[in-house]
Design a protein around this motif. Structure first.
Motif, PDB file in Angstrom:
ATOM      1  N   CYS C  62       0.852  -1.194   0.000  1.00 18.28           N
ATOM      2  CA  CYS C  62       0.000   0.000   0.000  1.00 18.28           C
ATOM      3  C   CYS C  62       0.880   1.233   0.000  1.00 18.28           C
ATOM      4  O   CYS C  62       1.732   1.393   0.861  1.00 18.28           O
ATOM      5  CB  CYS C  62      -0.886  -0.029   1.235  1.00 18.28           C
ATOM      6  N   ASN C  63       0.661   2.082  -0.967  1.00 15.52           N
ATOM      7  CA  ASN C  63       1.493   3.277  -1.000  1.00 15.52           C
ATOM      8  C   ASN C  63       0.815   4.464  -0.323  1.00 15.52           C
ATOM      9  O   ASN C  63       1.292   5.569  -0.398  1.00 15.52           O
ATOM     10  CB  ASN C  63       1.896   3.611  -2.432  1.00 15.52           C
ATOM     11  N   GLY C  64      -0.318   4.185   0.319  1.00 18.27           N
ATOM     12  CA  GLY C  64      -0.935   5.238   1.109  1.00 18.27           C
ATOM     13  C   GLY C  64      -1.589   6.322   0.310  1.00 18.27           C
ATOM     14  O   GLY C  64      -1.743   7.440   0.766  1.00 18.27           O
ATOM     15  N   CYS C  65      -2.045   5.996  -0.901  1.00 21.11           N
ATOM     16  CA  CYS C  65      -2.599   7.046  -1.742  1.00 21.11           C
ATOM     17  C   CYS C  65      -3.967   7.502  -1.260  1.00 21.11           C
ATOM     18  O   CYS C  65      -4.419   8.580  -1.585  1.00 21.11           O
ATOM     19  CB  CYS C  65      -2.702   6.563  -3.177  1.00 21.11           C
ATOM     20  N   GLY C  66      -4.663   6.664  -0.479  1.00 22.69           N
ATOM     21  CA  GLY C  66      -5.956   7.057   0.055  1.00 22.69           C
ATOM     22  C   GLY C  66      -7.082   6.928  -0.940  1.00 22.69           C
ATOM     23  O   GLY C  66      -8.176   7.415  -0.700  1.00 22.69           O
ATOM     24  N   GLY C  67      -6.844   6.286  -2.040  1.00 25.74           N
ATOM     25  CA  GLY C  67      -7.900   6.117  -3.041  1.00 25.74           C
ATOM     26  C   GLY C  67      -9.050   5.301  -2.494  1.00 25.74           C
ATOM     27  O   GLY C  67     -10.220   5.618  -2.734  1.00 25.74           O
ATOM     28  N   CYS C  68      -8.737   4.265  -1.740  1.00 21.53           N
ATOM     29  CA  CYS C  68      -9.788   3.430  -1.188  1.00 21.53           C
ATOM     30  C   CYS C  68     -10.650   4.242  -0.226  1.00 21.53           C
ATOM     31  O   CYS C  68     -11.860   4.107  -0.188  1.00 21.53           O
ATOM     32  CB  CYS C  68      -9.191   2.217  -0.497  1.00 21.53           C
ATOM     33  N   HIS C 106      -4.166   2.091   8.650  1.00 21.79           N
ATOM     34  CA  HIS C 106      -5.088   1.741   7.584  1.00 21.79           C
ATOM     35  C   HIS C 106      -6.165   0.894   8.233  1.00 21.79           C
ATOM     36  O   HIS C 106      -6.023  -0.305   8.401  1.00 21.79           O
ATOM     37  CB  HIS C 106      -4.379   0.973   6.476  1.00 21.79           C
ATOM     38  N   CYS C 123      -7.918   0.684  -5.970  1.00 13.40           N
ATOM     39  CA  CYS C 123      -6.533   0.588  -5.531  1.00 13.40           C
ATOM     40  C   CYS C 123      -5.637   0.267  -6.721  1.00 13.40           C
ATOM     41  O   CYS C 123      -5.772  -0.769  -7.365  1.00 13.40           O
ATOM     42  CB  CYS C 123      -6.389  -0.487  -4.476  1.00 13.40           C
ATOM     43  N   THR C 125      -2.445  -0.335  -6.722  1.00 17.74           N
ATOM     44  CA  THR C 125      -1.404  -1.329  -6.481  1.00 17.74           C
ATOM     45  C   THR C 125      -1.975  -2.674  -6.050  1.00 17.74           C
ATOM     46  O   THR C 125      -1.227  -3.566  -5.683  1.00 17.74           O
ATOM     47  CB  THR C 125      -0.453  -0.841  -5.392  1.00 17.74           C
ATOM     48  N   ILE C 128      -5.293  -3.768  -1.537  1.00 19.84           N
ATOM     49  CA  ILE C 128      -6.481  -4.135  -0.766  1.00 19.84           C
ATOM     50  C   ILE C 128      -7.269  -5.138  -1.586  1.00 19.84           C
ATOM     51  O   ILE C 128      -7.446  -4.976  -2.787  1.00 19.84           O
ATOM     52  CB  ILE C 128      -7.307  -2.870  -0.404  1.00 19.84           C
TER      53      ILE C 128
HETATM   54  S1  SF4 Z   1      -6.023   2.545  -2.503  1.00 25.31           S
HETATM   55 FE1  SF4 Z   1      -4.576   0.867  -2.189  1.00 25.31          FE
HETATM   56  S2  SF4 Z   1      -2.584   1.870  -2.103  1.00 25.31           S
HETATM   57 FE2  SF4 Z   1      -4.108   3.475  -1.844  1.00 25.31          FE
HETATM   58  S3  SF4 Z   1      -4.337   3.628   0.389  1.00 25.31           S
HETATM   59 FE3  SF4 Z   1      -5.897   2.198  -0.318  1.00 25.31          FE
HETATM   60  S4  SF4 Z   1      -4.919   0.228  -0.099  1.00 25.31           S
HETATM   61 FE4  SF4 Z   1      -3.301   1.700  -0.011  1.00 25.31          FE
END
Ligand code: SF4
Ligand code: SF4
Lengths: 350, 382, 193
Positions: C62-68, C106, C123, C125, C128
């Motif tokens: 998870c690169n922490g993009c916050g898309g989810c 997360h 996501c 990457t 999730i």
């Molecule tokens: S969308 Fe994927 S990469 Fe981005 S925060 Fe959520 S789990 Fe992490």
């Protein structure tokens, strides 16, 4: 007609108590078996497996259910009329239990061999109505009231065709004593009343259709008297929740429950006694006959009709109140009167 | 509540009307519906449905949601026929964005919508039988519905709330054995329907219970804007799939089932249900044709837009849900959230007709009439 | 009169038909599956690949993009991140891309999650995803909140501190840079003068 308990212990108070207790001892296991049968047969007819967890393949489920009911809190609504509310289940149960007093189990055992057996059953059968109305009214619940009212209407109107059936059999048997009625039918299978009764000759075949119709009439009215589907209108749970026992819980509910199953046996036994030769063996007096086999035949045949009731329950939808009345008054009653008259006439010319 | 006193008039007692609350925790109000009924003996003289126990602010909520996020909420309207629910919304957004979905997607959508129609009608008929006291057909129909749900689960990943129709395509492709499974389902559905016809619909007691009960004349049905089997049971031949063919429904050969005078009276409870039974058969036919015509290859996700942002404008898009016409009026302001999403819920509209048609019948009939209207409280209350 | 008898006979006949059907079913094979003993939701004996059950986040991916978090319709995901600092060394996420954010939290609240799968879709990457686990429960609502980050509090604090320290260093550096720039500018200006 003997009563083997009296032969055994002599006519004293102990014997009387034993005789009282025997039906009770019979009812409890019977009710468990019937409940299990209801659960399992219902499930199998619906392609399910039914309860499987308690005991081997779930055979202990009814025990668990009874224990659950015993443990449950016994709630009496605050605005209910307490004395009547508490009394009602017992009256209903007594009504069902009292009928066992005259039900023969075998040649040698009938708790009370009074010679008005049929009349007695008929009389105590309507006892349940009092209990139901009591319970329904005392619950102070509109659903209960509706259920109780329906129940009264139903039981009273179905007593008439049932009464006509009793009358017809009494006419042909010349007695109201159950043991005598059975004795009349003993012998080969075609001596049973459903096959025209013991009389021989061509006239027998004239009797058969009327007896068959009476048999069906009684089967239907017995369903109505025990509040079983398709006549479970007093407790039709999709309409009036649970009818007259909506407010009951715990042990008192169990009493209603037990009374229903006891009633199922009573009416099945009466069908068997009236039409299917009671405890007499279908193979005539020579084979598998006797007091002990008598118990087997009596209970076995009655259980078959308990099964039929369960079977019908899982097959049919419920009738509506007015259709119930229609069926009772306009179909069953005229049919039973016609049959009664025909049988009386045939018996006269015979 | 008004209070009435019983007057003793030397042998004559004026009867009192009884007010009875049916629901919200009643075994057969199909959810948390409360019916306030007035009884004269057993006769219903007045019915007031009280709704809103399940209100979830669906429409307002959707204004806060991006378009793809609205779809899970739409699933929860009529949770018995989620596939069908998603369709009008998705179709509306696609029309606004001018997306032409691939052929294959259209066919899959049709097949799933029709399968879900079958599942819905199975529940409707089953619970209707249950209301009448017949338990066994209920289990038979549910047993078959299980097969349909299994296929849905295999395809979309969920058994009830699918989130499967997405703007521009479908969430997943169908499993490889899809065609065989669907044909198998049709076979079972037909066999069971035939059995249910004999066991339940043909049963004299059931017929007696339902014919001439809750007669809904065609003009009343139209005035109340009823739709679906409720309207068709009254003999009005109105089916959006035929009347304004959307998607690819014009390619299939099927009949619009309407009520008849054969056993019951047009517009009674029995007719509403026989329409459902017949519609299942028609759906089977549509599925058969669709499976035969469906292209085997194709990407179901190729037309997904990068961002779902319909241009400024408004649209009303409706589809024939199993329960009737479900429509969404969508106002877009060019952003990624709907400016306004108004739904035309089928069950809500159909339920409105209940007080009109159940006066003068008995309590037992009232329950049956309610069952024959086939409502889902998730959609009524939203 | 004919109708009367016909109705009676019809009623009798249909009841018989119904009884025959139920009797047939009495001896048919049963369809119930006893759940814990036998669990095959689908005839094939396993769960469909895209079944939507409990979620899992592979935090290494998870690169922490916050898309989810943004795409969840019920807001049940909480993502907290902090920027990485150069002293962490060259760090990558599993798939090889450079990690620019440490994921400090997360958390998915399963009591809210409606299993719509939109987060999985968003996501980039594929960190999730849905697992095959579906039977989980808790005695408390908070037990259904699941945090996928396994760093201890100290580590998190360290990362935050690192970031803050880096921030200060960076500020100083920036200031120094700015000063140097300005000095250079001034010098340049002087030269041009
Ligand atoms: S969308 Fe994927 S990469 Fe981005 S925060 Fe959520 S789990 Fe992490
Ligand atoms: S599955 Fe849906 S509700 Fe659950 S976390 Fe993902 S986006 Fe949110």
């Amino acid at each position: 007609m003997g009563n083997f308990v009296f032969d055994l212990i002599g006519k004293n108070i102990v014997a009387a108590l034993v005789i009282c207790i025997i039906p009770l001892v019979f009812i409890l296991p019977y009710a468990l078996i019937a409940i299990l049968g209801e659960l399992k047969i219902g499930a199998w007819m619906q392609d399910r497996v039914g309860p499987m967890r308690t005991g081997w393949k779930g055979v202990l489920q009814p025990v668990a259910e009874v224990v659950k009911l015993l443990q449950k809190e016994d709630i009496t609504p605050t605005i209910a009329n307490k004395p009547l509310f508490n009394l009602a289940p017992f009256i209903v149960f007594i009504g069902a239990f009292a009928a066992f007093a005259v039900l023969p189990f075998s040649e040698k055992f009938i708790p009370s061999g009074i010679n008005l057996g049929l009349f007695f059953v008929f009389a105590v059968g309507s006892f349940a109505v009092i209990g139901i109305v009591m319970g329904g009214w005392a619950s102070n619940n509109k659903y209960s009231l509706l259920g109780a009212m329906r129940s009264v209407a139903q039981i009273i109107s179905y007593e008439l065709p049932a009464g006509m059936v009793f009358l017809s059999i009494a006419t042909i048997a010349g007695t109201l004593d159950m043991q005598t009625i059975i004795l009349n039918q003993s012998g080969p299978i075609w001596n049973w009343y459903i096959f025209g009764g013991p009389q021989g000759g061509a006239i027998k075949f004239l009797f058969i259709p009327f007896f068959v119709i009476l048999f069906i009439v009684y089967l239907i009215s017995s369903l109505a008297e025990t509040n079983r589907t398709p006549f479970d209108i007093p407790e039709g749970e999709s309409e009036i929740v649970a009818g007259y026992h909506t407010e009951y819980s715990g042990m008192k509910f169990a009493m209603f429950f037990m009374a229903e199953y006891a009633n199922m046996y009573v009416v099945s036994a009466i069908i068997v006694i009236l039409f299917l030769g009671g405890w007499s063996s279908p193979f005539g007096t020579s084979f598998m006959d006797g007091p002990i086999w008598g118990i087997f035949w009596m209970v076995g045949k009655a259980f078959f009709f308990v099964f039929v009731q369960i079977w019908l329950r899982w097959t049919l939808p419920r009738l509506r109140v007015d259709q119930l009345m229609y069926l009772g008054w306009k179909v069953l009653l005229p049919l039973s009167i016609a049959c009664f008259m025909a049988i009386a006439f045939l018996a006269m010319i015979n | 509540m008004e209070r009435k006193f019983i007057e003793y008039d030397f042998g004559r007692v004026d009867s009192e009307r009884m007010r009875l609350n049916v629901g919200p925790q009643h075994p057969s109000t199909h959810g948390v519906l409360r019916l306030e009924i007035e009884l004269e003996g057993e006769i219903v003289t007045d019915v007031i449905p009280h709704i809103g126990y399940l209100h979830r602010c669906f429409e307002k909520y959707c204004e806060q949601m991006q378009y793809p996020q609205v779809i899970p909420y739409i699933d929860r309207l009529d949770y018995i026929a989620s596939m069908n629910n998603e369709w009008p919304f998705v179709m509306g957004v696609e029309k606004m964005m001018n997306i032409q979905v691939p052929e294959r997607v259209e066919y899959i959508r049709v097949i799933f919508a029709e399968l879900n129609r079958i599942a819905n009608h199975q529940i409707a008929v089953a619970t209707f039988g249950m209301d009448a006291g017949a338990f066994t057909p209920f289990l038979y129909l549910f047993r078959d519905r299980e097969m349909i749900l299994n296929l849905f689960e295999h395809t979309s990943g969920a058994r009830l709330l699918y989130n499967y129709f997405w703007v521009g395509g479908l969430a997943h492709d169908v499993p490889p054995n899809f065609k065989d499974t669907a044909l198998n389902i049709i076979k079972t559905v037909r066999a069971t329907n035939e059995e249910v016809m004999r066991l339940l619909m043909g049963n004299k007691i059931f017929v007696e219970r339902t014919v001439k009960v809750g007669i809904l004349p065609a003009d009343v049905a139209i005035n109340f804007a009823c739709s679906g089997p409720v309207l068709r049971g009254s003999g009005v031949e109105w089916d959006l799939r035929k009347a304004q063919p959307y998607s690819i429904y014009d390619r299939f050969d099927f009949n619009v089932c309407v009520g008849s005078n054969e056993i019951g009276v047009i517009g009674d409870s029995w007719n509403r249900n026989i329409v459902r039974m017949n519609e299942m058969e028609q759906s089977c036919r549509i599925i058969e044709q669709a499976i035969a015509q469906m292209p085997n290859e194709g990407d179901v996700r190729e037309k997904f837009p990068k961002k779902v942002r319909p241009p400024k404008g408004e649209i009303y898009c409706s589809a024939e849900n199993p329960k009737g016409e479900l429509g969404f009026y969508l106002v877009a302001d060019g952003g990624n959230k709907p400016f306004r999403l108004k739904s035309r819920p089928t069950s809500f509209v159909n339920l409105a007709v209940l007080p009109e048609i159940c006066k003068g019948y008995m309590v037992a009939d009232l329950i049956l009439i309610l069952g024959s209207i086939d409502i889902v409280l998730g959609e009524v209350d939203r | 009169m004919v109708k009367y008898f016909k109705d009676i006979l019809l009623g009798f006949w249909t009841i018989m038909v119904g009884m025959k059907i139920t009797m047939d079913h009495l001896f048919q094979k049963k369809v119930t599956m006893q759940y814990p003993e036998r669990f095959d939701p689908i005839d094939t004996g396993f769960m469909p690949d895209n079944s939507r059950n409990k979620l899992f986040v592979d935090i290494d991916d998870c690169n922490g993009c916050g898309g989810c978090e943004r795409d969840c319709p019920v807001n049940c995901i909480t993502v907290e991140t902090v920027k990485t600092v150069p002293s962490d060394g060259p760090i990558t996420i599993k798939s090889g891309a450079k990690r620019t954010l440490w994921v400090l939290k997360h958390e998915i609240d399963y009591s809210k999650c409606c299993f719509c799968s939109l987060c999985v879709e968003s996501c980039a990457t594929s960190a999730i995803f849905h697992t095959k686990e579906f039977d989980y429960s808790g005695y408390d609502r908070n037990e259904l909140k699941h945090d996928f980050v396994s760093y201890s509090d100290e580590e998190k604090q360290k990362k935050l501190d690192n970031f803050v320290a880096y921030q200060i260093v960076k500020k100083q550096e920036d200031a120094a840079k700015k000063a140097a720039d300005e000095a250079a500018k001034a010098a340049a200006a002087q030269i041009t003068k």
